[in-house]
Design a protein around this motif. Structure first.
Motif, PDB file in Angstrom:
ATOM      1  N   THR A   1      -4.727 -22.117   8.853  1.00 26.96           N
ATOM      2  CA  THR A   1      -5.763 -21.225   7.925  1.00 26.96           C
ATOM      3  C   THR A   1      -7.047 -21.018   8.654  1.00 26.96           C
ATOM      4  OG1 THR A   1      -4.338 -22.463   6.198  1.00 26.96           O
ATOM      5  CG2 THR A   1      -6.476 -21.065   5.641  1.00 26.96           C
ATOM      6  N   GLY A   2      -7.667 -21.863   9.300  1.00 24.60           N
ATOM      7  CA  GLY A   2      -8.904 -21.617  10.032  1.00 24.60           C
ATOM      8  C   GLY A   2      -8.660 -20.641  11.002  1.00 24.60           C
ATOM      9  N   LYS A   3      -7.556 -20.725  11.460  1.00 24.98           N
ATOM     10  CA  LYS A   3      -7.338 -19.637  12.658  1.00 24.98           C
ATOM     11  C   LYS A   3      -7.055 -18.202  12.263  1.00 24.98           C
ATOM     12  CE  LYS A   3      -4.201 -19.172  16.685  1.00 24.98           C
ATOM     13  NZ  LYS A   3      -3.000 -19.632  17.529  1.00 24.98           N
ATOM     14  N   ARG A   4      -6.499 -18.390  10.850  1.00 24.14           N
ATOM     15  CA  ARG A   4      -6.157 -17.174  10.260  1.00 24.14           C
ATOM     16  C   ARG A   4      -7.366 -16.467   9.819  1.00 24.14           C
ATOM     17  NH1 ARG A   4      -2.820 -17.040   4.527  1.00 24.14           N
ATOM     18  NH2 ARG A   4      -2.748 -14.680   4.343  1.00 24.14           N
ATOM     19  N   CYS A   5      -8.591 -17.240   9.350  1.00 23.59           N
ATOM     20  CA  CYS A   5      -9.748 -16.692   8.921  1.00 23.59           C
ATOM     21  C   CYS A   5     -10.446 -16.116  10.231  1.00 23.59           C
ATOM     22  CB  CYS A   5     -10.509 -17.916   8.419  1.00 23.59           C
ATOM     23  SG  CYS A   5     -10.080 -18.400   6.591  1.00 23.59           S
ATOM     24  N   SER A   6     -10.206 -16.820  11.496  1.00 22.44           N
ATOM     25  CA  SER A   6     -10.821 -16.262  12.421  1.00 22.44           C
ATOM     26  C   SER A   6     -10.154 -14.905  13.030  1.00 22.44           C
ATOM     27  CB  SER A   6     -10.832 -17.142  13.503  1.00 22.44           C
ATOM     28  OG  SER A   6     -11.576 -18.434  13.457  1.00 22.44           O
TER      29      SER A   6
END
Length: 221
Positions: free
Chosen positions: A158-163
């Motif tokens: 999910t952190g990668k998705r935000c990025s």
């Protein structure tokens, strides 16, 4: 993303679908049809179903009654919750690492950081995050808590998705993120646990702001 069987089949299917969600090819609220995915990848529906359970654990989909699996939405509350928890745990890892790292680990740290820098210079978000994921698997054990490690691993997608959401709006600041990361590692290698923890908090606040700004632009479009 090319589908190349490796690791367990269900994990590979989860990574394949997760990549489509993270990069925005599968949109929030979009239904993931088991039969179509099974046919597309030439795997059983049972394997797809197991992969969907992995994606649900990683907060990329929701499995709803009568609707099945749908891509989860990114809301302001969820983004704030993600960064609050993720960077709280990362702070503990960084502080522990500053105290516990061993001399024979230095070469591995240095090599991974160098590769991350090369990808940041190219603004290659995908390969940067691939290398960051490898680095995190190296430092997560410093948490000294297997439950924390599992939580952090499940939060990373999910952190990668935000990025990617920030990246798509042309606001990627990979070099700045990388430089901040280097500053944290400098504190870690100098055994400055407090300094490392403070920098992780600062990075978390900066990344949260970028993600929220990107979400508001996306909602307004």
């Amino acid at each position: 993303m090319t589908f190349i069987p490796q690791d367990s089949l269900t994990e590979q299917i989860a990574r394949y679908l997760g990549h489509q969600i993270i990069t925005g090819h599968l949109k929030p609220g979009e239904r993931i049809q088991e039969m179509r995915i099974a046919s597309e990848l030439n795997v059983s529906r049972g394997s797809v179903r197991e992969a969907l359970l992995i994606l649900a654990r990683r907060h990329l989909i929701e499995i709803l009654p009568r609707r099945g699996a749908v891509v989860s939405a990114l809301t302001e509350v969820e983004i704030r919750s993600l960064y609050e928890l993720w960077f709280m745990l990362l702070k503990k890892v960084a502080m522990n690492a500053a105290i516990m790292w061993q001399d024979d680990e230095l070469a591995q740290f240095t090599a991974l950081i160098k590769e991350m820098g090369e990808y940041a210079e190219r603004n290659d978000l995908e390969r940067f995050y691939d290398k960051l994921s490898v680095f995190l698997t190296v430092i997560y054990p410093y948490a000294n808590n297997s439950f924390m490690v599992q939580v952090m691993e499940d939060l990373l997608p999910t952190g990668k998705r935000c990025s990617y959401m920030v990246f798509r709006l042309g606001k990627s600041e990979l070099m700045r993120l990388y430089e901040s990361f280097v500053h944290v590692m400098d504190k870690v290698l100098k055994r400055d646990a407090e300094g490392a923890g403070q920098l992780v908090e600062q990075i978390g606040a900066e990344q949260l702001k970028l993600a929220l700004d990107a979400l508001r632009v996306q909602v307004a479009q």
